[in-house]
Design a protein around this motif. Structure first.
Motif, PDB file in Angstrom:
ATOM      1  N   ASP A  89       0.969  -1.191  -0.420  1.00 47.94           N
ATOM      2  CA  ASP A  89       0.230   0.061  -0.171  1.00 47.94           C
ATOM      3  C   ASP A  89       0.797   1.230  -0.246  1.00 47.94           C
ATOM      4  O   ASP A  89       0.673   2.710  -0.504  1.00 47.94           O
ATOM      5  N   ILE A  90       2.233   1.493   1.074  1.00 52.61           N
ATOM      6  CA  ILE A  90       2.442   2.072   1.138  1.00 52.61           C
ATOM      7  C   ILE A  90       4.035   2.590  -0.564  1.00 52.61           C
ATOM      8  O   ILE A  90       3.535   3.715  -1.531  1.00 52.61           O
ATOM      9  N   ASP A  91       3.781   2.024  -1.191  1.00 54.02           N
ATOM     10  CA  ASP A  91       4.448   1.461  -2.332  1.00 54.02           C
ATOM     11  C   ASP A  91       3.861   1.787  -3.434  1.00 54.02           C
ATOM     12  O   ASP A  91       3.972   2.845  -4.635  1.00 54.02           O
ATOM     13  N   THR A  92       2.272   1.184  -3.029  1.00 56.49           N
ATOM     14  CA  THR A  92       1.569   1.684  -5.329  1.00 56.49           C
ATOM     15  C   THR A  92       0.250   1.732  -4.392  1.00 56.49           C
ATOM     16  O   THR A  92      -0.777   2.201  -5.536  1.00 56.49           O
ATOM     17  N   LYS A  93       0.290   2.575  -3.542  1.00 58.50           N
ATOM     18  CA  LYS A  93      -1.396   2.643  -3.411  1.00 58.50           C
ATOM     19  C   LYS A  93      -2.790   1.725  -3.414  1.00 58.50           C
ATOM     20  O   LYS A  93      -3.782   2.285  -3.485  1.00 58.50           O
ATOM     21  N   THR A  94      -2.465   0.713  -3.264  1.00 58.70           N
ATOM     22  CA  THR A  94      -3.119  -0.748  -3.659  1.00 58.70           C
ATOM     23  C   THR A  94      -3.256  -1.216  -2.849  1.00 58.70           C
ATOM     24  O   THR A  94      -1.825  -1.696  -2.174  1.00 58.70           O
ATOM     25  N   LEU A  95      -4.302  -2.196  -2.535  1.00 55.89           N
ATOM     26  CA  LEU A  95      -4.047  -3.505  -1.520  1.00 55.89           C
ATOM     27  C   LEU A  95      -4.503  -4.712  -2.530  1.00 55.89           C
ATOM     28  O   LEU A  95      -5.643  -4.910  -2.046  1.00 55.89           O
ATOM     29  N   PRO A  96      -4.051  -5.535  -2.389  1.00 59.70           N
ATOM     30  CA  PRO A  96      -4.248  -7.013  -3.816  1.00 59.70           C
ATOM     31  C   PRO A  96      -4.964  -7.306  -2.675  1.00 59.70           C
ATOM     32  O   PRO A  96      -4.985  -7.864  -1.575  1.00 59.70           O
ATOM     33  N   ASN A  97      -6.609  -7.561  -3.510  1.00 55.62           N
ATOM     34  CA  ASN A  97      -7.233  -8.867  -3.628  1.00 55.62           C
ATOM     35  C   ASN A  97      -6.727  -9.865  -3.234  1.00 55.62           C
ATOM     36  O   ASN A  97      -7.329 -10.417  -2.533  1.00 55.62           O
TER      37      ASN A  97
END
Ligand SMILES: [Zn+2]
Length: 386
Positions: free
Chosen positions: A120-128
């Motif tokens: 989340d810190i790196d990509t601003k996403t949380l993998p499903n």
């Protein structure tokens, strides 16, 4: 102190550092769309395949003084930091709950939260894949062992946790965009979550009829709407201001009429959370990749600003399954508090306060997992209720 705790702590630290080393690979490769088990790890600078000695967690980085053996390029200190963090948290968990198979579940919980936080810190996403793995594992433990929660509590905690954050996003978006209707997405869009919240809130207010809990009706109505959308190829949706407005009205009315406002809220959260998780599962199964595509350059055609990502909604569902709803509330409170404090400190230091919400939720969830019940007891005593 138990005689057997020392060897357990040594094992937990060693095992934790090895898992931390693997998490570094997951954090780097999952958003890049590369398999996490193959090929072998290489120096990102010169491409040299790392020898087993160079893969020894923490120690190899210290011995090589943070540089690649082959090309001398610097290696980020984050790699040993993630390994050390995992080792320390695994050891703490082993000392707090030296019981099998519980400890194996807690270790998996910690590993998933560390990977999710750094991605989340790196990509601003949380993998499903990681979020749904956490939901699946928590429900499996609940079903087979009654751990970390009894099954009904796990299921309700997951649905209500997702519902809480989904509705935070829903009402936040409605206020931020000055009551404008959100973008219509078919067959499984945000409008269905808001519809489910409305039906669930009114159903929950009316309670139970003939053994059927009406708060869950929102989930049924939302799923029917989704399948109707899929059939017709159109998006049938009510305006967000209408659904979210009527949803908020139900618990107020229940309170005024002497019915149960809490049951109304429960129906609202369970139905909205169920629809949000079903929707995310649907989109994930249609495209089961965790690869993060670069943001398209085109500007937002609808002009609608979302206040919170749906990755956080699924993460809240994951935490709710593991914590139960009461402790999840404690975790969310800790997350908001930690976010405010860290944001303030970073701003003072002149740094970038743009840390996404996922890592804070993970920290709050971890604290609430071990201390949530104690914190609730302390709070109830503090306000004089126990
Ligand atoms: Zn190198």
């Amino acid at each position: 102190m138990d005689f057997f705790l020392l060897p357990l702590a040594v094992f937990a630290f060693t095992f934790g550092s090895l898992i931390g080393s693997f998490l570094n690979v997951v954090i780097y490769r999952l958003p890049a769309g590369i398999s996490v088990v193959w090929p072998r790890s290489r120096c990102p600078h010169c491409g040299q395949v790392l020898s087993p000695l160079e893969l020894v967690p923490i120690v190899s980085w210290v011995v090589q003084r943070g540089r690649c053996k082959n090309c001398q390029a610097p290696i980020s200190a984050r790699y040993p930091a993630v390994e050390a963090l995992t080792a320390v948290l695994f050891t703490a968990a082993a000392l707090l709950r030296p019981v099998l198979p519980d400890l194996l579940f807690i270790w998996a919980f910690i590993a998933l939260l560390i990977a999710l936080s750094f991605i989340d810190i790196d990509t601003k996403t949380l993998p499903n894949s990681l979020n749904f793995a956490g939901i699946g594992l928590g429900l499996l433990g609940a079903l087979l062992l009654g751990y970390p929660q009894a099954f009904p509590q796990a299921l309700e905690g997951g649905l209500m946790g997702a519902g809480l954050v989904a509705l935070f996003a829903g009402y936040g978006g409605l206020l931020y965009n000055r009551f404008k209707d959100g973008p219509r997405e078919g067959p499984f869009g945000l409008h269905l979550v808001h519809l489910a919240a409305m039906v669930g809130a009114w159903g929950g207010m009316l309670g139970t009829v003939g053994g059927v809990w009406l708060g869950g009706l929102g989930l049924v109505v939302g799923l029917l709407n989704a399948s109707l959308n899929a059939r017709t190829g159109r998006v049938l949706a009510l305006h967000d201001a209408l659904t979210l407005g009527l949803a908020a009205l139900a618990p107020l009315l229940a309170w005024v009429m002497g019915l149960s406002p809490l049951e109304s809220l429960r129906g609202m959260l369970v139905s909205a959370g169920g629809l949000a998780l079903a929707g995310m599962l649907y989109w994930w199964l249609r495209n089961p990749s965790d690869k993060v595509e670069p943001e398209p350059e085109t500007d937002n055609p609808t002009g609608y600003v979302t206040v919170m990502g749906y990755g956080d909604v699924v993460l809240a569902g994951f935490l709710g399954v593991w914590l139960g709803f009461t402790n999840l509330l404690v975790g969310v409170f800790v997350a908001v508090f930690a976010g405010a404090v860290v944001g303030l400190i970073l701003r003072r230091l002149g740094g970038d306060p743009q840390i996404p919400f996922g890592p804070y939720l993970a920290i709050g969830g971890l604290i609430a997992f071990f201390y949530g019940t104690a914190i609730v007891q302390w709070y109830l005593g503090y306000i004089g209720l126990s």
